[in-house]
Write an enzyme that holds these catalytic residues in place. Structure first.
Site, PDB file in Angstrom:
ATOM      1  N   SER A 184     -10.905   0.042   3.388  1.00 30.47           N
ATOM      2  CA  SER A 184     -10.894  -0.180   4.365  1.00 30.47           C
ATOM      3  C   SER A 184      -9.865   0.509   5.237  1.00 30.47           C
ATOM      4  CB  SER A 184      -9.562  -1.602   4.081  1.00 30.47           C
ATOM      5  OG  SER A 184      -9.443  -3.064   3.880  1.00 30.47           O
ATOM      6  N   ARG A 240       0.944  -0.974   0.121  1.00 26.29           N
ATOM      7  CA  ARG A 240      -0.500  -0.176   0.367  1.00 26.29           C
ATOM      8  C   ARG A 240       0.944   1.301   0.351  1.00 26.29           C
ATOM      9  NH1 ARG A 240      -2.009  -3.823  -1.121  1.00 26.29           N
ATOM     10  NH2 ARG A 240      -3.946  -5.105   0.347  1.00 26.29           N
ATOM     11  N   GLU A 260      -4.961   3.129   6.209  1.00 29.45           N
ATOM     12  CA  GLU A 260      -5.079   2.987   4.790  1.00 29.45           C
ATOM     13  C   GLU A 260      -5.649   4.129   4.319  1.00 29.45           C
ATOM     14  OE1 GLU A 260      -6.215  -0.093   1.681  1.00 29.45           O
ATOM     15  OE2 GLU A 260      -5.246  -0.744   3.084  1.00 29.45           O
TER      16      GLU A 260
END
Length: 313
Positions: free
Chosen positions: A235, A183, A305
């Protein structure tokens, strides 16, 4: 505060897109909450975007937004917000096509919805893109954060990509030009500010019916496990090594915890849902509460995130 049209900025090329001031970003993010963008631009096409970028004052922040599925803009309609320029990449950069020189390569614009790329690949007898059906954002967002699910990440399949700098110049880049991790994607050259506009992905030959069946299976799994009936941003936190953020959050008894109109989903603990009328402050306060509680009770520091930009009202 209503969005108002701005006169076109001074440029040698006449802009054809729409430039607005104080655009309410709640209309453009999947949480359906948040403050305003000082300047908001909807380009008519790529050439229009190339003409616009050099007109943005040096030092002013620029943010490319597709479906807004991983974004929160601080502030409210009357105060705070993003004191820069937000550029909408959909639908102008939404094209998807087979590469002219390689039938296993799919070219997709940054504004293309990831699930559309999965379906396009399946239609053309290509396998390996099925996981993209479970990514709610655009290809631009996937490139910027190395989105992934079901064991595959975006940059695993990138052949190369095109970027656009603030002067409107197009560049071709490869994975070697970026520091890529879980990520995380960052240009290796620190002073380079460029924005993703497209990418080419390599997939494998596959049976269309088998691939389409797999896509349906993954979408059904997503429907069953995620709160898709309420506004959310996917998320909230990255999964820590060897564990799952949702498990940690649930173990702390946070499922259903609510601040204002924002709630930790009862269906998936790593999702925050807008029950109706949630403010950006409600959502950010809940994110902070979740992080603090998990740290205090488990010793694990969850890494966010979702992206949060702008100033609080």
């Amino acid at each position: 505060m209503m969005a108002t049209a701005l006169p076109m900025r001074e440029t040698s090329v006449a802009l054809r897109g729409e430039v607005c001031r104080n655009e309410c970003m709640a209309k453009h993010v999947s949480w359906r909450a948040g403050g305003n963008a000082k300047t908001f631009f909807k380009p008519a096409d790529l050439e229009d975007l190339r003409a616009f970028l050099p007109t943005v004052p040096q030092g002013e922040k620029i943010l490319m937004v597709g479906l807004g599925s991983n974004l929160l803009v601080r502030g409210s309609e009357s105060a705070g917000g993003f004191a820069g320029t937000i550029i909408l990449t959909t639908p102008l950069l939404g094209g998807i096509a087979l590469d002219a020189g390689d039938k296993h390569v799919v070219a997709a614009g940054a504004g293309a919805a990831s699930p559309h790329v999965a379906k396009f690949a399946a239609k053309h007898h290509l396998a390996g893109a099925e996981w993209l059906a479970g990514v709610p954002g655009t290809i631009g967002g996937a490139l910027a954060m190395n989105a992934g699910c079901y064991g595959t990440e975006t940059w695993d399949q990138v052949v190369d990509c095109q970027t656009l700098d603030r002067q409107g110049v197009v560049h071709t880049r490869t994975a070697a030009d970026f520091d890529i991790g879980y990520r995380h994607v960052e240009a290796r050259t620190a002073d380079r500010e460029e924005f993703f506009i497209s990418a080419r992905f390599r997939f494998e030959a596959g049976d269309a019916e088998t691939v389409q069946a797999r896509i349906k299976e993954l979408l059904a799994k997503r429907m069953a496990s995620q709160p898709l009936d309420k506004p959310n941003a996917g998320s909230t936190f990255r999964n820590p090594p060897g564990d799952h953020a949702a498990r940690l959050i649930e173990s702390c008894g946070l499922k259903g915890y609510t601040i204002g109109g924002a709630q930790v989903s009862l269906k998936h603990a790593n999702f925050i849902v807008n029950l109706g009328g949630a403010s950006a402050k409600d959502i950010e306060s809940l994110i902070n509460y979740m992080r603090d509680t998990v740290r205090e009770k488990t010793g694990v520091e969850l890494i966010q995130e979702v992206r949060i930009v702008g100033e609080m009202a």
